[in-house]
Design an enzyme around this catalytic site. Sequence first.
Site, mmCIF file in Angstrom:
data_model
loop_
_atom_site.group_PDB
_atom_site.id
_atom_site.type_symbol
_atom_site.label_atom_id
_atom_site.label_comp_id
_atom_site.label_asym_id
_atom_site.label_seq_id
_atom_site.Cartn_x
_atom_site.Cartn_y
_atom_site.Cartn_z
ATOM 1 N N ASN A 51 0.843 -1.201 0.000
ATOM 2 C CA ASN A 51 0.000 0.000 0.000
ATOM 3 C C ASN A 51 0.875 1.247 0.000
ATOM 4 O O ASN A 51 1.970 1.264 0.587
ATOM 5 C CB ASN A 51 -1.023 -0.001 1.148
ATOM 6 C CG ASN A 51 -0.463 -0.275 2.515
ATOM 7 O OD1 ASN A 51 0.561 -0.928 2.673
ATOM 8 N ND2 ASN A 51 -1.129 0.240 3.525
ATOM 9 N N GLU A 77 -3.020 -4.623 -3.178
ATOM 10 C CA GLU A 77 -3.525 -5.535 -4.212
ATOM 11 C C GLU A 77 -3.614 -4.826 -5.553
ATOM 12 O O GLU A 77 -3.286 -5.390 -6.602
ATOM 13 C CB GLU A 77 -4.922 -6.049 -3.831
ATOM 14 C CG GLU A 77 -4.965 -6.849 -2.537
ATOM 15 C CD GLU A 77 -5.238 -5.995 -1.309
ATOM 16 O OE1 GLU A 77 -4.742 -4.849 -1.229
ATOM 17 O OE2 GLU A 77 -5.945 -6.475 -0.409
ATOM 18 N N CYS A 118 -10.141 -5.369 0.506
ATOM 19 C CA CYS A 118 -11.278 -4.446 0.495
ATOM 20 C C CYS A 118 -12.118 -4.666 -0.771
ATOM 21 O O CYS A 118 -11.683 -5.310 -1.738
ATOM 22 C CB CYS A 118 -10.799 -2.995 0.575
ATOM 23 S SG CYS A 118 -10.223 -2.309 -0.990
HETATM 24 N N1 THU Z 1 -5.334 -1.489 2.349
HETATM 25 C C1 THU Z 1 -4.758 -2.337 1.439
HETATM 26 O O1 THU Z 1 -3.619 -2.135 1.006
HETATM 27 N N2 THU Z 1 -5.500 -3.405 1.026
HETATM 28 C C2 THU Z 1 -6.760 -3.700 1.459
HETATM 29 O O2 THU Z 1 -7.385 -4.623 0.957
HETATM 30 C C3 THU Z 1 -7.335 -2.927 2.557
HETATM 31 C C4 THU Z 1 -6.662 -1.637 2.875
HETATM 32 C C5 THU Z 1 -4.548 -0.337 2.814
HETATM 33 C C6 THU Z 1 -5.081 0.985 2.370
HETATM 34 C C7 THU Z 1 -4.528 1.894 3.453
HETATM 35 O O3 THU Z 1 -3.198 2.263 3.088
HETATM 36 C C8 THU Z 1 -4.471 1.023 4.683
HETATM 37 O O4 THU Z 1 -4.536 -0.308 4.210
HETATM 38 C C9 THU Z 1 -5.580 1.261 5.678
HETATM 39 O O5 THU Z 1 -6.823 1.228 5.076
#
Ligand code: THU
Length: 128
Positions: free
Chosen positions: A42, A55, A84
């Site tokens: 992320n 992802e 998510c």
């Molecule tokens: N996040 C992801 O990288 N993948 C997910 O499926 C859920 C959320 C990240 C986005 C943000 O940087 C942090 O997790 C908190 O939401």
Amino acid sequence: MDYQSLIAKAMEARKQAYAPYSDFAVGAALLGKSGRVYTGCNVENASYGLSTCAERVAVFKAVSEGERDFVAIAVVTEKGVTPCGACRQVLMEFGGDIQVIVADAAGEYRVFALRELLPDAFTPKNLR
Ligand code: THU
């Protein structure tokens, strides 16, 4: 490639997470049908809404390098949470027949079919 190897790559990618706002590090490793693996973490932003999930980084890397057919994605978070909704939809664009391996920081994992995580999805075929 076995699940453990894919999880190990997602764990490596997770170390690159740029998450100063949420402090929630995510790593992903997407296995293409070619056998290549595309990793992602992320990447957050001071303008919070611009943050991108691990992802989607992995999917966009793969597609931008010419791969659109996938076998599985491993996603690693501290406690092993499922992707998510936005990421489920982006993965579904390229086919529902992939395995989603959800691992925690200790390497414990669960395996889902993408279709199970996003039932009755809106897909390209709905536009025809
Ligand atoms: N996040 C992801 O990288 N993948 C997910 O499926 C859920 C959320 C990240 C986005 C943000 O940087 C942090 O997790 C908190 O939401």
